[in-house]
Write an enzyme that holds these catalytic residues in place. Structure first.
Site, mmCIF file in Angstrom:
data_model
loop_
_atom_site.group_PDB
_atom_site.id
_atom_site.type_symbol
_atom_site.label_atom_id
_atom_site.label_comp_id
_atom_site.label_asym_id
_atom_site.label_seq_id
_atom_site.Cartn_x
_atom_site.Cartn_y
_atom_site.Cartn_z
ATOM 1 N N SER A 1 0.822 -1.204 0.000
ATOM 2 C CA SER A 1 0.000 0.000 0.000
ATOM 3 C C SER A 1 0.863 1.264 0.000
ATOM 4 O O SER A 1 1.902 1.325 0.663
ATOM 5 C CB SER A 1 -0.941 -0.027 1.210
ATOM 6 N N LYS A 2 0.394 2.236 -0.763
ATOM 7 C CA LYS A 2 1.139 3.479 -0.917
ATOM 8 C C LYS A 2 1.295 4.165 0.442
ATOM 9 O O LYS A 2 2.324 4.740 0.753
ATOM 10 C CB LYS A 2 0.349 4.380 -1.879
ATOM 11 N N ARG A 3 0.245 4.073 1.235
ATOM 12 C CA ARG A 3 0.222 4.765 2.516
ATOM 13 C C ARG A 3 1.123 4.073 3.557
ATOM 14 O O ARG A 3 1.846 4.710 4.290
ATOM 15 C CB ARG A 3 -1.225 4.832 3.001
#
Ligand code: GLU
Length: 549
Positions: A294-296
C-alpha cells in the site's frame, strides 16, 4: 435518427476519417513472433514498484523476441497529473536503463507511431469517436453529476446494478431535435458507447498469465470521450494499442474487471485485440497474513525508496525478475555469471495469485549481485550514490580512489566472494575503520584475555609486524606470540581441553583486530593491514595501548 447529421453536429471540426489515420499507422514490419509492448504510465509523480515490474516484463518480452518496446504517456486524467510528472517517469526509467525503442523522451517524441502523449492525440480519438457516432454506436449524454447521483440512489434503493445501462441509460435514445437544443444551449456532454452487451451472455478469453477466463459481457454504456473531448482510459487504450501495433499488453490485474469493455470496443472498431498479460498484485506479509502493498503504509512501494536507501539498479532489477518468473532463481544459481538479459523470460512462469515482496530477499539478492561486481564497478556505483546521499563519505572515497578500490577489492572474485553490502549505505559502516576520520574504536576485547595480556599482545605484535611478510609468515608470527603468552596456538589441542589455557590463537588475533580495526568484525586481517599500511597499523596499536593504560 440521422447518425451522420448527429456526427457532424458533435464533431464539426473533425475532417479526418479512420482511413486517413490508419494510413499514418501502417502495420509494423517485424520478424515473425516479434512482440510489441509498451509501458503506459500516468504522470502522477508517483513511480512505484508496479511500474517497474510491468516495464521489465514488457522490455524482456519485446527485446527477447526482436520486437519493439515503447513508452506512452497516459495523461488523459488532468486532475491526477502533477507538474514534472513526465520528467519523473523518464528519469526513473532512465535510472533503470530501460531502453525504449520509441516513445516520449525529454526532447519530444521518438518514433513513427506517435504522438506518444495521449493528450496530443485528441483529434485521433475524436475521429474514431465521430465514426462510431456515424454508425449509431456512440451517442452524447448530457447527464449532470446530480442526475447521475440520483440514478445511483434509485438503483441502490431498488437493489439494482449501478451504472449507465439499459433503462438507466436515459439519454441513449434522445431524439435528434432534443440533442440539437441541448447543443445550442451549450450544455456539456460526454460521448458514450452504445453497448449491445448483456450480462446473460459470457465472453471467453485467454490471459497469458491467468489462463482461460470467462466474464459476463459488458452492458454499460461507458464513456468514450469526456466533456473536454479527451478520451477515457478504455477508449484510449483500444485506439492507441491498435494503432501503435501493440501485440502484448502487460498491465495490473486491476484492469481485468474492465476487460469485457475493452474486448467489446475492439470488436466494435473491427480490430483484433492484443494479447493480455494481467500481472498479479504485489503482496507482502503483514504479521501472519498477506496483503497488497500500500502506498500509505509501505515506503518500499515507491521507487524513490530504493534510490535513497542505496539499492543498486541491477539488484532491484534482478529481484524483480525473481518476482516475475518463478524459475529465475534456479536459473541464476545455474548461471551465476550470465547477464540477466540471457534469462529466457516467460509469461507462463508468472505468478497467478500475487507475488510476495520480501525486503530480506531483496537484500540477499542485492548482496549476491554486488558480490559479483568488480571493485571498480562497486566503486563507481558507490561514489555515485554517496555524491547524492552522503557527501562527506563521497569526499573520502574520491580523495584516493585507488585506496578505496583496494578496500572494496577485499574478498572479491573467487568461488565464495564476500557479501557485506546489500545497499550502498552499508558501505560506510563496513569500511569506516579504513579512514582515520571515521575510525571509532569500541575496544571490545575478548573478556578471557586479561588486561596485562592485551597489553603484551599489542606491544609484542607492534614489534614483530612486518608488512613484507607473506600471509603464512605473518600468521606463524602470531602463533609464536600465542605460544609465548602461554595461549593455545593449535586449535585442535585447545578444543580437547579449553580449560587448560587462558585462551587461543583466535583470541590473540582478536585483540590485534580490535586494536587495528576498532571492532571484532572485519574482513581478513592480513589484507586489512596490507591496505592500511605499516604506519597506520603501528599508530593504531600505539593508540590502543594508550587507551588500555
Ligand atoms: N495508465 C494506466 C496505468 O497507469 C496504464 C495501464 C495499461 O498499461 O494499460 O495504470
Amino acid at each position: 435518427m440521422n447518425y451522420n447529421e448527429l456526427a457532424e453536429l458533435l464533431f464539426p471540426d473533425i475532417h479526418t476519417t479512420p482511413e486517413d489515420i490508419a494510413a499514418q499507422y501502417p502495420p509494423r514490419q517485424l520478424p515473425e513472433g516479434a512482440k510489441v509492448t509498451r509501458i503506459a504510465p500516468s504522470p502522477t509523480g508517483f513511480m512505484h514498484l508496479g511500474n517497474l515490474f510491468g516495464a521489465i516484463a514488457d522490455e524482456r518480452l519485446a527485446h527477447q523476441s526482436g520486437g519493439v518496446f515503447y513508452l506512452r504517456i497516459e495523461d488523459t486524467d488532468q486532475k491526477r497529473e502533477v507538474p514534472g510528472g513526465v520528467e519523473t517517469i523518464l528519469k526513473v526509467f532512465a535510472d533503470y536503463n530501460l531502453n525504449f525503442d520509441e516513445g516520449a523522451t525529454i526532447d519530444g517524441d521518438n518514433g513513427a507511431y506517435g504522438p506518444y502523449r495521449q493528450r496530443q492525440r485528441a483529434k485521433i480519438y475524436q475521429t474514431y469517436a465521430k465514426w462510431l457516432v456515424q454508425q449509431g454506436k456512440a451517442y452524447p449524454c448530457f447527464c449532470t453529476e446530480e442526475e447521475l447521483a440520483a440514478i445511483r440512489e434509485q438503483q441502490a434503493a431498488l437493489k439494482e446494478n449501478f451504472g449507465y445501462y439499459g433503462k438507466w441509460a436515459v439519454h441513449r435514445d434522445m431524439p435528434l431535435e432534443q440533442i440539437k437544443e441541448k447543443l445550442a444551449a451549450g450544455e456539456p456532454f460526454v460521448l458514450r458507447f452504445r453497448s449491445e452487451g448483456s450480462l446473460e451472455r459470457r465472453v471467453k478469453f485467454t490471459d497469458l498469465v491467468k489462463g482461460a477466463m470467462e466474464f459476463p459481457e459488458n452492458d454499460q454504456d461507458v464513456v468514450l470521450l469526456k466533456s473536454d473531448g479527451i478520451p477515457t482510459y478504455h477508449f484510449a487504450h483500444v485506439v492507441d494499442d491498435h494503432l501503435m501495433g501493440t501485440t502484448h499488453v502487460v498491465r495490473g490485474e486491476e484492469w481485468l474487471a474492465t476487460l469485457p469493455i475493452h474486448l467489446q470496443l475492439f470488436q466494435a472498431m473491427g480490430w483484433k485485440p492484443p494479447k493480455y498479460v494481467h500481472t498479479a498484485q504485489l503482496m507482502k506479509m503483514d504479521g501472519e497474513s498477506k496483503r497488497k502493498l500500500s502506498k500509505r503504509k509501505d515506503p518500499e512501494l515507491a521507487l524513490d525508496f530504493y534510490k535513497q536507501e542505496g539499492y543498486c539498479v541491477p539488484a532491484v532489477k534482478e529481484y524483480i525478475l525473481t518476482l516475475l518468473n518463478s524459475n529465475y532463481e534456479d536459473w541464476r544459481l545455474a548461471n551465476p555469471d550470465s547477464p540477466m538479459e540471457s534469462f529466457p523470460f516467460n509469461t507462463k512462469k508468472m505468478s497467478v495469485s500475487g507475488s510476495l515482496f520480501d525486503i530480506d530477499k531483496l537484500n540477499d539478492v542485492s548482496k549476491n549481485v554486488i558480490s559479483r561486481m568488480s571493485a571498480q564497478q562497486v566503486y563507481t556505483l558507490l561514489t555515485q550514490w554517496a555524491e547524492q546521499f552522503d557527501q562527506p563519505f563521497h569526499a573520502l572515497l574520491t580523495r584516493d580512489p585507488a585506496y578505496a578500490q583496494s578496500i572494496l577489492a577485499i574478498g572479491r572474485g573467487g568461488k565464495k566472494p564476500r557479501k557485506d553490502l546489500a545497499v550502498w549505505a552499508d558501505a560506510k559502516p563496513y569500511m569506516n575503520f579504513f579512514y582515520d576520520e571515521l575510525f571509532q574504536p569500541d575496544d571490545c576485547y575478548p573478556e578471557n584475555v586479561s588486561l596485562e595480556d592485551r597489553k603484551t599482545i599489542l606491544t609484542q605484535y607492534a614489534k614483530l609486524y612486518d608488512p613484507a611478510d607473506d600471509n603464512t609468515t605473518w600468521f606463524d608470527k602470531i602463533k609464536g606470540l600465542t605460544d609465548q603468552l602461554g595461549y593455545a596456538s593449535n586449535m585442535k589441542e585447545f578444543k580437547k581441553d579449553p580449560s587448560a589455557w587462558p585462551g587461543n590463537v583466535g583470541d590473540v588475533s582478536m585483540v590485534i583486530r580490535v586494536a587495528v580495526t576498532g571492532r571484532q568484525n572485519s574482513p581478513d586481517m592480513y589484507e586489512v593491514m596490507g591496505i592500511l599500511g605499516q604506519e597506520r597499523v603501528l599508530a593504531r596499536l600505539k593508540a590502543a595501548l594508550a587507551r588500555l593504560s
